[in-house]
Scaffold this motif. Structure first.
Motif, PDB file in Angstrom:
ATOM      1  N   GLY A 108       0.796  -1.214   0.000  1.00 56.39           N
ATOM      2  CA  GLY A 108       0.000   0.000   0.000  1.00 56.39           C
ATOM      3  C   GLY A 108       0.829   1.263   0.000  1.00 56.39           C
ATOM      4  N   ARG A 109       2.146   1.143  -0.038  1.00 56.78           N
ATOM      5  CA  ARG A 109       3.002   2.330  -0.085  1.00 56.78           C
ATOM      6  C   ARG A 109       2.891   2.978  -1.460  1.00 56.78           C
ATOM      7  N   LEU A 110       2.526   4.262  -1.484  1.00 56.73           N
ATOM      8  CA  LEU A 110       2.253   4.960  -2.738  1.00 56.73           C
ATOM      9  C   LEU A 110       3.136   6.187  -2.931  1.00 56.73           C
ATOM     10  N   SER A 111       4.181   6.321  -2.144  1.00 57.90           N
ATOM     11  CA  SER A 111       5.025   7.517  -2.227  1.00 57.90           C
ATOM     12  C   SER A 111       5.830   7.573  -3.523  1.00 57.90           C
ATOM     13  N   TYR A 112       5.945   6.437  -4.245  1.00 54.95           N
ATOM     14  CA  TYR A 112       6.686   6.446  -5.509  1.00 54.95           C
ATOM     15  C   TYR A 112       5.972   7.257  -6.583  1.00 54.95           C
ATOM     16  N   THR A 113       4.728   7.667  -6.322  1.00 53.44           N
ATOM     17  CA  THR A 113       4.012   8.483  -7.302  1.00 53.44           C
ATOM     18  C   THR A 113       4.490   9.940  -7.299  1.00 53.44           C
ATOM     19  N   PHE A 114       5.420  10.260  -6.384  1.00 54.38           N
ATOM     20  CA  PHE A 114       6.080  11.565  -6.408  1.00 54.38           C
ATOM     21  C   PHE A 114       7.521  11.344  -6.852  1.00 54.38           C
ATOM     22  N   PRO A 115       7.814  11.388  -8.140  1.00 56.04           N
ATOM     23  CA  PRO A 115       9.171  11.108  -8.614  1.00 56.04           C
ATOM     24  C   PRO A 115      10.166  12.120  -8.051  1.00 56.04           C
ATOM     25  N   GLY A 116      11.319  11.566  -7.652  1.00 55.88           N
ATOM     26  CA  GLY A 116      12.361  12.416  -7.087  1.00 55.88           C
ATOM     27  C   GLY A 116      12.202  12.660  -5.611  1.00 55.88           C
ATOM     28  N   GLU A 117      11.016  12.397  -5.060  1.00 54.88           N
ATOM     29  CA  GLU A 117      10.781  12.595  -3.633  1.00 54.88           C
ATOM     30  C   GLU A 117      10.009  11.418  -3.057  1.00 54.88           C
TER      31      GLU A 117
END
Length: 445
Positions: free
Chosen positions: A82-91
């Motif tokens: 459920g980790r979705l932080s990869y949808t902010f590229p570079g951060e």
């Protein structure tokens, strides 16, 4: 009849594999040769379609990040993070804004800034600002809008995003006005074109009523919808259900089974269902019969579930068979504590798990008499079983089978870091039963 043109198997397979899954399934009926090619080449991959439950995405009051209650599985590669932080590229470690699920449809999630497939980790940004409604409301009328994602991988790899007005909730000396109107113009985003367009919908049948006699309600758990056989069903402020047919741009009003109740709408085993919880523990479940023709709500279940709630020591019930993946990305980076490290890595542990969970027999609770007061909350419908998901005041998620009256304990509801906050009013504001889709590429323009 076996009179289809004769083609070499390799050529025929190359042609058929370009079809959408539903068309590919229909092609098996053309002749024996086509059926043989589809079956022997295993062109129809039902295991890739969103036909199983992967877990429940959960939004909480005053929490900026959606959490994920993950259903265990032993199938190789079938677990989803459920980790979705990869949808902010570079951060990826420090997302610049909250990550909250707005809607779910057949394996795709709608976030504020993108549409994402957690199973394949593919995502497409929503870079174009949301447009306002093309129709200005009459003077003195105020209403909210909500966003609804529509995706059917058996028809197309493309998705659509609709902005739909809710029932007006504030009226300042407004003249009498039919709602919904006979013509509704909606902003619709198409992934096929990568742009917003205006789509005009025409009302079939009668309006639900008139405002100001009908006024929308303000609920914290207000996003109630379901997609079924080419139509989107939206529960509008507990006043009525709006059925939007996407193939012919028509919509109609469906009356709710009872007035003056809070309802929960969703898709389940045979189509569209709605449920109501009242007087603390009275549960009723209805099925929408013949949704494409004359519609009627059929009561499938009604009982007081308090007598079958188990009287367990919930203070000692920490974890369960389903694993709550906890995400507080901003806190992870700032504090760097041991607890944060464990919290940060817990989704990876799920991906490596080699266990499964029996949705029929595991963690079945024995009926008991609750000695404490009862407060039950509705979380959603199981998409493929006669099951609803509930939560209680003791921080547990329960699966209730309305055909067998069987209760199963799934696990903890609230993240530890959430309920440990001082003066925290722990509350679920939205939940989305999630069906993983492993099929195709997410289109990006």
């Amino acid at each position: 009849m076996d009179q289809a043109p004769s083609l070499p198997d390799d050529v025929l397979a190359g042609i058929l594999r370009r079809l959408a899954p539903r068309s590919l399934a229909a092609s098996r009926c053309v002749c024996k040769a086509w059926r043989r090619v589809v079956d022997t080449r295993r062109l129809l991959r039902a295991d890739l379609l969103p036909l199983s439950l992967g877990g429940i995405f959960l939004n909480f009051l005053d929490l900026y990040f959606t959490q994920f209650l993950c259903r265990p599985t032993a199938a190789a590669g079938a677990a989803v993070s459920g980790r979705l932080s990869y949808t902010f590229p570079g951060e990826p470690d420090v997302p610049p804004s909250p990550i909250k699920v707005r809607d779910h449809c057949n394996g795709l999630l709608l976030l504020d800034h993108c549409v994402v497939n957690p199973a394949t980790r593919q995502w497409a940004p929503l870079t174009t600002p949301r447009p306002p409604l093309p129709q200005s409301p009459p003077s003195g009328m105020h209403f909210c809008t909500d966003e609804y994602l529509v995706f059917d991988p058996t028809l197309s790899p493309n998705y659509e995003l609709l902005i739909v007005p809710d029932v007006p909730f504030k009226l300042d000396e407004c003249e009498e006005y039919e709602w919904p109107p006979s013509r509704l113009i909606l902003p619709v985003f198409s992934s096929n074109t990568g742009s917003w367009e205006e789509r005009t919908l025409h009302l079939e049948g009668e309006a639900a009523g008139t405002v100001p006699s009908m006024v929308g309600s303000a609920r914290s758990f207000n996003h109630q919808c379901g997609y079924w056989q080419g139509a989107l069903y939206i529960c509008c402020s507990d006043c009525f259900v709006l059925r939007i047919s996407l193939s012919d741009n028509k919509y109609r009003v469906i009356r709710l089974p009872i007035e003056d109740r809070e309802f929960y709408l969703g898709k389940s085993i045979k189509g569209i269902y709605c449920a109501s919880l009242f007087q603390g523990s009275q549960l009723q479940v209805w099925f929408l019969n013949n949704p494409c023709g004359e519609t009627e709500w059929v009561l499938k279940h009604g009982r007081d579930i308090f007598p079958i709630l188990p009287n367990l020591n919930y203070d000692k019930q920490c974890d369960g068979p389903w694993i709550l993946q906890q995400f507080d990305y901003w806190r992870d980076v700032v504090e760097h504590s041991d607890e944060d490290s464990a919290l940060e890595d817990n989704d990876d542990a799920i991906l490596e798990g080699k266990f499964d969970w029996d949705s029929e027999n595991d963690n079945v609770l024995e009926p008991g008499s609750r000695s404490k007061d009862c407060r039950i909350f509705f979380l959603g419908f199981h998409p493929y079983k006669e099951v609803v998901f509930l939560s209680d005041k003791f921080d547990r998620v329960l699966a209730y089978n309305w055909s067998s009256s069987k209760l199963q304990d799934l696990g903890r509801l609230f993240p530890k870091f959430y309920i440990n906050r001082p003066y925290q009013n722990a509350l679920v504001t939205a939940s989305f039963p999630y069906t993983p889709c492993w099929l195709g590429e997410l289109p990006e323009k």
